[in-house]
Design an enzyme around this catalytic site. Structure first.
Site, PDB file in Angstrom:
ATOM      1  N   GLU A 130       0.785  -1.222   0.054  1.00 54.62           N
ATOM      2  CA  GLU A 130      -0.015   0.029  -0.025  1.00 54.62           C
ATOM      3  C   GLU A 130       0.854   1.290   0.009  1.00 54.62           C
ATOM      4  OE1 GLU A 130      -2.659   0.516   3.402  1.00 54.62           O
ATOM      5  OE2 GLU A 130      -3.386   2.304   2.487  1.00 54.62           O
ATOM      6  N   LYS A 155      -2.359  -1.783  -3.068  1.00 53.02           N
ATOM      7  CA  LYS A 155      -3.422  -0.903  -2.531  1.00 53.02           C
ATOM      8  C   LYS A 155      -3.077   0.206  -2.822  1.00 53.02           C
ATOM      9  CE  LYS A 155      -6.078  -0.111   1.673  1.00 53.02           C
ATOM     10  NZ  LYS A 155      -6.720  -0.784   2.859  1.00 53.02           N
TER      11      LYS A 155
HETATM   12  P1  13P Z   1      -9.716   4.255   3.887  1.00 57.15           P
HETATM   13  O1  13P Z   1     -10.179   3.594   2.866  1.00 57.15           O
HETATM   14  O2  13P Z   1     -10.186   4.746   5.213  1.00 57.15           O
HETATM   15  O3  13P Z   1      -8.670   5.237   3.407  1.00 57.15           O
HETATM   16  O4  13P Z   1      -8.676   3.072   4.743  1.00 57.15           O
HETATM   17  C1  13P Z   1      -7.927   2.248   4.065  1.00 57.15           C
HETATM   18  C2  13P Z   1      -6.683   1.636   4.673  1.00 57.15           C
HETATM   19  O5  13P Z   1      -6.644   0.596   5.225  1.00 57.15           O
HETATM   20  C3  13P Z   1      -5.735   2.846   4.797  1.00 57.15           C
HETATM   21  O6  13P Z   1      -4.547   2.045   5.222  1.00 57.15           O
END
Ligand code: 13P
Length: 339
Positions: free
Chosen positions: A177, A219
């Protein structure tokens, strides 16, 4: 490393019409969410809230997997079943957030690097024993005056790849991510540029460190106008810019891309995902890994009260169902009215 296990798990997480529930808010973040509904954040309220989400009847039709915070991985449902078992028994794959948060990056004002690599191998072994089959690590890239620097992007990309390689060594699918924050006043063009630089660096490091692309998920943020930007790009523009950028920088060997919502409203996050899937002809599955955009209405409906559990579950079910439709490009705004 068992490539077959990794590939099968990654593919199951992005089965058609399914996505990921990000319920891995750290103790600090869940406190902020609970503050918004005037509920004290203690171990029992956090357990009760997650219990409500995970026992929602039928959510497994839309949610393939759930990201847990470490505390939750070792907590139990009200009937004494460990959450990891409760989820697995429904066919929902449990996973865990393993990073230790974004900390100030030395010599780079306003920028962060995500920590948590020391001892990660040993922690992953324990998490797998407790039922985790995938993990998440979030890097944070901030847009601002003269930032992000290449130094910051590079440091975060390197850490993401080290994390991903360690996960795969333990047969745990890494969700990688790299989040470019959506909070500033930048245009969508700047977001596209920064997201491009970030993804390019991340995939170069993943390649360098031998990460199996078929056994991971990405992500990312969407390519979108900053929240403070006076002119907001419309849904179709966001969808086209996001797909264009991902096609340039994400190899087709990656089985799935699951977006974070980043503070978008719940319905807008759904509409964006739907518009991307309506474009069609995509080399990877495009789905969701939303935190706020899946949970906000459920959190509000629950309000910390036992008697509101059914209402909270209905709200969560509805958002999960809408996002499942969006993951197939079959969402319509009529679905919102029907509810
Ligand atoms: P949000 O969808 O609220 O941005 O959170 C996703 C997430 O896991 C951020 O690390």
């Amino acid at each position: 490393m068992n490539a077959d296990t990794l590939i099968k798990t990654a593919q199951a997480m992005v089965e058609p019409g399914k996505g990921v529930l990000a319920a891995d808010e750290s103790t600090g973040t869940i406190k902020k969410r609970f503050d918004s509904i005037n509920v004290e954040s203690v171990e029992e309220t956090r357990r009760a809230y997650r219990d409500m989400l995970f026992t929602t009847p039928g959510m497994e039709d839309f949610v393939s997997s759930v990201i847990l915070f470490e505390e939750t991985l070792y907590q139990k449902s009200s009937d004494g079943t460990p959450f990891s078992k409760l989820l697995a028994d429904k066919g929902v794959i449990p996973g865990i957030k393993v990073d230790k948060g974004a900390k100030p990056l030395a010599g780079a004002e306003g920028e962060t690097v995500t920590e948590g690599l020391d001892g990660l191998r040993e922690r992953l072994i324990e998490y797998r024993k407790a039922g985790a089959r995938f993990a998440k690590w979030r890097a944070v890239i901030t847009i601002g005056d003269g930032i992000p620097t290449d130094y910051c992007i590079q440091a975060n990309a390197h850490a993401l790849a080290r994390y991903a390689a360690l996960c795969q060594e333990q047969d745990i699918v890494p969700i990688v991510e790299p989040e470019v924050l959506m909070d500033a006043d930048n245009s969508i063009e700047v977001c596209e540029d920064v997201t491009s630089r970030t993804l390019q660096a991340v995939f170069a490091e993943l390649d360098q460190q031998g990460v199996l692309l078929e056994g991971m998920l990405l992500k990312p943020n969407m390519v979108i106008s900053g929240k403070q930007c006076p002119t907001q790009a419309d849904v179709q523009t966001v969808a086209e810019a996001t797909v264009r950028t991902l096609k340039r920088y994400v190899p087709s060997a990656v089985p799935g891309i699951v977006f974070l919502s980043g503070g978008q409203s719940d319905e807008l996050a759904t509409a964006h995902l739907d518009a991307m899937n309506k474009i069609g002809d995509l080399p990877w599955a495009l789905s969701f890994s939303y935190g706020r955009a899946l949970q906000a209405p459920a959190l509000a409906a629950w309000g910390g009260k036992n008697e509101n559990v059914a209402a909270g579950q209905r709200a969560f079910f509805h958002r999960a169902k809408c996002n499942s439709a969006a993951a197939k490009g079959e969402y319509t705004s009529a679905m919102e009215q029907a509810a």
